[in-house]
Scaffold this motif. Structure first.
Motif, PDB file in Angstrom:
ATOM      1  N   PRO A 141      29.809  53.598 -22.319  1.00 31.15           N
ATOM      2  CA  PRO A 141      31.114  53.048 -21.674  1.00 31.15           C
ATOM      3  C   PRO A 141      32.271  52.930 -22.582  1.00 31.15           C
ATOM      4  O   PRO A 141      33.386  52.937 -22.126  1.00 31.15           O
ATOM      5  CB  PRO A 141      30.667  51.903 -20.749  1.00 31.15           C
ATOM      6  N   THR A 142      31.838  53.059 -23.934  1.00 37.12           N
ATOM      7  CA  THR A 142      32.903  52.575 -24.559  1.00 37.12           C
ATOM      8  C   THR A 142      33.725  53.607 -25.486  1.00 37.12           C
ATOM      9  O   THR A 142      34.929  53.548 -26.080  1.00 37.12           O
ATOM     10  CB  THR A 142      32.541  51.796 -25.755  1.00 37.12           C
ATOM     11  N   GLU A 143      33.079  54.834 -25.091  1.00 41.71           N
ATOM     12  CA  GLU A 143      33.749  56.146 -25.795  1.00 41.71           C
ATOM     13  C   GLU A 143      35.033  56.487 -24.895  1.00 41.71           C
ATOM     14  O   GLU A 143      34.678  56.632 -23.552  1.00 41.71           O
ATOM     15  CB  GLU A 143      32.875  57.231 -25.808  1.00 41.71           C
ATOM     16  N   ARG A 144      35.996  57.111 -25.618  1.00 43.91           N
ATOM     17  CA  ARG A 144      37.035  57.406 -24.689  1.00 43.91           C
ATOM     18  C   ARG A 144      36.855  58.719 -24.034  1.00 43.91           C
ATOM     19  O   ARG A 144      37.461  58.662 -22.656  1.00 43.91           O
ATOM     20  CB  ARG A 144      38.375  57.599 -25.693  1.00 43.91           C
ATOM     21  N   LEU A 145      36.478  59.649 -24.406  1.00 42.68           N
ATOM     22  CA  LEU A 145      36.054  60.747 -23.774  1.00 42.68           C
ATOM     23  C   LEU A 145      34.362  61.004 -23.577  1.00 42.68           C
ATOM     24  O   LEU A 145      33.858  60.658 -24.455  1.00 42.68           O
ATOM     25  CB  LEU A 145      36.463  62.113 -24.327  1.00 42.68           C
ATOM     26  N   SER A 146      33.880  61.620 -22.568  1.00 36.88           N
ATOM     27  CA  SER A 146      32.430  61.838 -22.032  1.00 36.88           C
ATOM     28  C   SER A 146      32.327  63.067 -21.728  1.00 36.88           C
ATOM     29  O   SER A 146      33.271  63.572 -20.955  1.00 36.88           O
ATOM     30  CB  SER A 146      31.862  60.660 -21.288  1.00 36.88           C
ATOM     31  N   LEU A 147      31.215  63.724 -21.580  1.00 34.27           N
ATOM     32  CA  LEU A 147      30.852  65.061 -20.821  1.00 34.27           C
ATOM     33  C   LEU A 147      30.537  64.655 -19.524  1.00 34.27           C
ATOM     34  O   LEU A 147      29.459  63.957 -19.503  1.00 34.27           O
ATOM     35  CB  LEU A 147      30.046  65.702 -21.677  1.00 34.27           C
ATOM     36  N   TYR A 148      31.335  65.172 -18.694  1.00 30.44           N
ATOM     37  CA  TYR A 148      30.771  65.269 -17.300  1.00 30.44           C
ATOM     38  C   TYR A 148      30.382  66.326 -16.658  1.00 30.44           C
ATOM     39  O   TYR A 148      31.102  67.297 -17.034  1.00 30.44           O
ATOM     40  CB  TYR A 148      32.037  64.493 -16.368  1.00 30.44           C
ATOM     41  N   ARG A 149      29.510  66.228 -15.639  1.00 29.25           N
ATOM     42  CA  ARG A 149      28.991  67.532 -14.913  1.00 29.25           C
ATOM     43  C   ARG A 149      29.346  67.417 -13.414  1.00 29.25           C
ATOM     44  O   ARG A 149      29.043  66.238 -12.888  1.00 29.25           O
ATOM     45  CB  ARG A 149      27.636  67.691 -15.131  1.00 29.25           C
ATOM     46  N   LEU A 150      30.079  68.471 -13.016  1.00 23.92           N
ATOM     47  CA  LEU A 150      30.579  68.453 -11.611  1.00 23.92           C
ATOM     48  C   LEU A 150      29.848  69.550 -11.080  1.00 23.92           C
ATOM     49  O   LEU A 150      30.483  70.784 -11.198  1.00 23.92           O
ATOM     50  CB  LEU A 150      32.002  68.327 -11.507  1.00 23.92           C
ATOM     51  N   GLY A 155      32.852  69.292 -18.130  1.00 21.97           N
ATOM     52  CA  GLY A 155      34.164  69.127 -19.042  1.00 21.97           C
ATOM     53  C   GLY A 155      34.291  67.628 -19.623  1.00 21.97           C
ATOM     54  O   GLY A 155      33.708  66.553 -19.124  1.00 21.97           O
ATOM     55  N   PHE A 156      34.936  67.855 -20.541  1.00 19.62           N
ATOM     56  CA  PHE A 156      35.151  66.340 -21.103  1.00 19.62           C
ATOM     57  C   PHE A 156      36.298  65.505 -20.519  1.00 19.62           C
ATOM     58  O   PHE A 156      37.423  66.136 -20.272  1.00 19.62           O
ATOM     59  CB  PHE A 156      35.580  66.540 -22.543  1.00 19.62           C
ATOM     60  N   ALA A 157      36.131  64.532 -20.149  1.00 16.11           N
ATOM     61  CA  ALA A 157      37.044  63.516 -19.512  1.00 16.11           C
ATOM     62  C   ALA A 157      36.905  62.141 -19.790  1.00 16.11           C
ATOM     63  O   ALA A 157      35.993  61.709 -20.058  1.00 16.11           O
ATOM     64  CB  ALA A 157      36.834  63.882 -18.016  1.00 16.11           C
ATOM     65  N   ALA A 158      37.971  61.273 -19.656  1.00 18.42           N
ATOM     66  CA  ALA A 158      37.886  59.980 -19.734  1.00 18.42           C
ATOM     67  C   ALA A 158      37.035  59.343 -18.434  1.00 18.42           C
ATOM     68  O   ALA A 158      37.537  59.790 -17.371  1.00 18.42           O
ATOM     69  CB  ALA A 158      39.301  59.042 -20.049  1.00 18.42           C
ATOM     70  N   GLY A 159      36.331  58.521 -18.140  1.00 15.64           N
ATOM     71  CA  GLY A 159      35.574  57.783 -17.337  1.00 15.64           C
ATOM     72  C   GLY A 159      36.339  56.351 -16.764  1.00 15.64           C
ATOM     73  O   GLY A 159      37.271  55.804 -17.554  1.00 15.64           O
TER      74      GLY A 159
END
Length: 296
Positions: A141-150, A155-159
């Motif tokens: 949870p501490t990384e600014r951008l993570s890989l998300y699957r929809l 796509g990489f996005a902040a969560g």
């Protein structure tokens, strides 16, 4: 044994690691259905985040500011998926929540016009109705951008992001800016009623000079709403002269905020017809536009 402390101070015990969603479900089905994300020891995380040790946990819903921001951030991700389906050769730049809404920036091979927005919005509604899951591909949870699957889109996005697209219902696209590298803007709310209220003609619009004042402009807008004013903000990445010109034709009052206003905690107020009211504090603006009622 894992010990979970809830916001009311109560303690729950679990035999094995469990997700934020499972904590919500163990409390009530209603809370599980309303869960958008969670806070684990004060850190915002996705519903799928796995809790492996003792922690303080709260469930985030759309009835709080963090929940609304998560809805809007996820709407930006769904916008990116819709655009990639309709325009496969488009390059994705970045997107996020922004004030009352969200944006995503794209590099198109051929620039789009406002006429493209209803088509993109319709595709977004199809995606929401399909109820795609939104999953983080890793759980740090501490990384600014993570890989998300929809669905089949990545796509990489902040969560964090909402667990599924079914909660993304009250949204609308309203603007596109730029030429080949373009930003598409929209708004998203927790209910259709809130969206309809946002669409009603505002008494005042808060406009920022550049992105450095986005948070302050949004906080001014929220303060005006708490005083009963119909207020919206325009935080688009556009020249301030263009924003003022566009709103002057439609809105009774404009509040302009730049670095001077942000640092001083005030706004520069003008009417739609160009009358300059000078610098004013938030309370002074509220008293002018929504005077306190006095006894008969």
């Amino acid at each position: 044994m894992i010990h979970i402390t809830l916001p009311d101070g109560s303690l729950r015990e679990y035999d094995q690691p469990l997700s934020v969603f499972e904590v919500a479900a163990s409390i009530s089905l209603g809370l599980a259905n309303a869960a958008l994300a969670g806070r684990v020891d004060g850190v915002l995380v996705d519903c799928g985040f796995l809790i492996k040790c003792d922690a303080r946990v709260s469930i985030v819903t759309s009835q709080e500011p963090d929940g609304l921001e998560i809805l809007r951030r996820s709407c930006a991700l769904m916008l990116a998926m819709a655009v990639k389906q309709l325009h496969p050769n488009t390059q994705l730049r970045a997107g996020s929540a922004l004030g009352d809404g969200f944006f995503y920036e794209f590099a198109f091979q051929r620039s789009l016009t406002l006429a493209a927005l209803p088509v993109i919005e319709a595709r977004m509604r199809e995606l929401a109705a399909t109820n795609h899951s939104i999953r983080r591909q890793e759980q740090t949870p501490t990384e600014r951008l993570s890989l998300y699957r929809l669905g089949d889109f990545e796509g990489f996005a902040a969560g964090p992001h909402v667990p599924t697209t079914k909660v993304l219902q009250a949204f609308a696209l309203d603007h596109i800016s730029g030429t080949l590298q373009q930003r598409i803007y929209g708004t998203c709310w927790s209910s259709q009623q809130e969206l309809d209220t946002w669409r009603a003609p505002p008494q005042v619009v808060v406009v920022n000079i550049d992105e450095r004042q986005s948070d302050y402009a949004h906080s001014v807008t929220e303060a005006l709403r708490r005083r009963g004013l119909r207020a919206n903000s325009d935080l688009r990445h556009e020249k301030i002269s263009r924003k003022i010109r566009q709103h002057s034709q439609k809105v009774p009052y404009l509040l302009v905020v730049g670095e001077k206003e942000k640092d001083g905690g005030f706004v520069s107020m003008r009417s739609g017809n160009g009358e300059d009211f000078g610098e004013k504090g938030i309370e002074a603006v509220c008293d002018l536009l929504n005077p306190p009622k006095t006894g008969a």
